[in-house]
Design an enzyme around this catalytic site. Sequence first.
Site, PDB file in Angstrom:
ATOM      1  N   PRO A   1       0.845  -1.391  -0.008  1.00 43.63           N
ATOM      2  CA  PRO A   1       0.149   0.187  -0.104  1.00 43.63           C
ATOM      3  C   PRO A   1       0.720   1.225   0.009  1.00 43.63           C
ATOM      4  CG  PRO A   1      -0.918  -1.523   1.472  1.00 43.63           C
ATOM      5  CD  PRO A   1       0.457  -2.018   0.949  1.00 43.63           C
TER       6      PRO A   1
ATOM      7  N   GLY B   1       4.294   1.047  -3.862  1.00 41.87           N
ATOM      8  CA  GLY B   1       4.185   1.423  -5.318  1.00 41.87           C
ATOM      9  C   GLY B   1       5.523   1.210  -5.958  1.00 41.87           C
TER      10      GLY B   1
ATOM     11  N   ARG C   1       6.719  -7.256 -18.176  1.00 39.86           N
ATOM     12  CA  ARG C   1       6.952  -5.640 -18.725  1.00 39.86           C
ATOM     13  C   ARG C   1       7.225  -6.154 -20.380  1.00 39.86           C
ATOM     14  NH1 ARG C   1      10.740  -3.138 -14.174  1.00 39.86           N
ATOM     15  NH2 ARG C   1       9.238  -2.067 -13.221  1.00 39.86           N
TER      16      ARG C   1
ATOM     17  N   GLY D   1     -17.225  11.006 -31.040  1.00 36.42           N
ATOM     18  CA  GLY D   1     -18.237  11.740 -30.450  1.00 36.42           C
ATOM     19  C   GLY D   1     -18.788  11.220 -29.375  1.00 36.42           C
TER      20      GLY D   1
ATOM     21  N   GLU E   1       3.432  -2.428 -13.344  1.00 38.45           N
ATOM     22  CA  GLU E   1       4.781  -2.784 -13.984  1.00 38.45           C
ATOM     23  C   GLU E   1       5.933  -1.670 -14.013  1.00 38.45           C
ATOM     24  OE1 GLU E   1       4.968  -5.872 -13.806  1.00 38.45           O
ATOM     25  OE2 GLU E   1       3.010  -6.810 -13.887  1.00 38.45           O
TER      26      GLU E   1
ATOM     27  N   THR F   1       5.378   2.799 -13.535  1.00 37.76           N
ATOM     28  CA  THR F   1       4.847   4.012 -14.163  1.00 37.76           C
ATOM     29  C   THR F   1       5.707   4.482 -15.207  1.00 37.76           C
ATOM     30  OG1 THR F   1       6.007   5.567 -12.472  1.00 37.76           O
ATOM     31  CG2 THR F   1       3.752   4.529 -11.790  1.00 37.76           C
TER      32      THR F   1
END
Length: 387
Positions: free
Chosen positions: A138, A141, A247, A343, A367, A369
Amino acid sequence: MALSPYDLFDIRSQLSEEERAVQETVARFTNERVLPIIGECFDQGRFPKELVPEIASLGLLGSSLPEEYGCAGLNAVSYGLICQELERGDSGLRSFVSVQSSLCMYPIYAYGSEEQRRQWLPRMAAGEVIGCFGLTEPHGGSDPANMKTHARKDGGDWVINGSKMWITNGNLADIAIVWAQTDEGIQGFIVEKGTPGFTAQEIKHKMSLRASVTSALYFDNVRVPEANRLPNVKGLKGPLGCLTQARYGITWGPIGAAIACLDEALNYSKERVLFGRPVAATQSAQIRLADMARRITLAQLLSLQLGRLKDAGTMQPQQVSLAKWNNCRMAIDIARECRDLLGGAGITTEHVAIRHALNMESVITYEGTETVHQLVIGRELTGINAF
């Protein structure tokens, strides 16, 4: 001879016969089994678990691992094409395959014991055992070294305490590959569903990857035997090695999402008549469509070369960072452009553009930023770490 609007540089001609067969097989599966239901799954926030046996039967789980473990033994380019065609359906489905293959089966193969490989890989390839990858926390990151989850040795067992966040497949999983700090550095553990103290809680209210299961994992004095520790790696190079595998596949996946959006925008702009002529007859629309095709072509060339480097054993993580950065940015921009070309119709999930645009908000984040990958390249260019 007319060019394919989705393959302007004839990338297909650079593929082997086996690679083309893989792409055609997965494309057919996506067209026939995924596209008819995936919009509704996204609306309902439901992962189409009923497709897992078919995905497994096609050899798409752990596809690059050796046949001796029940896997397909395909090359890296074939795995990339699998990711591309699945994500043309939806990022959630490709994420499922990426996690199972690159983040769960790969570490068992690369870092596990032979007993662990024999125990888990054939059943995972068959879709009988689903895995998840417990790394992100948490507070962590983009900084996995700041890991708080801890495992301590207690006799012949390990006791794990901590939590993980944003875990794809978490509530589906039969096993979790969990990374934890130990007195000997970060190590990986296979934690089985139902182990006392191990719980998964699905994350709701998502506006992205709605056709995917995302969870938080909690470990309260979870006791696992020494036999469940991955013995052949210690330190961050273990989870980071897994992330490089995942990745790589992600560099291919967004190409499929972008192709799906371009296809929709092309067809819609030819059919939609405004001011007495199709939208596609206007210079502004053609310039936008041409720019999408240009970006897709560059991404295709980037991922194909990356795959060839991977198959040659010379691929570097920095090259993966460049391709993930470029191709995710390409796909999210194209999805947004296509949504605009449609649209008002573009805001409904009856069309694919808004769904892919929302999904790409996650793909460009997980994976690593976009900023992380930019800084990886910056460090490579300057020799200075700016993290």
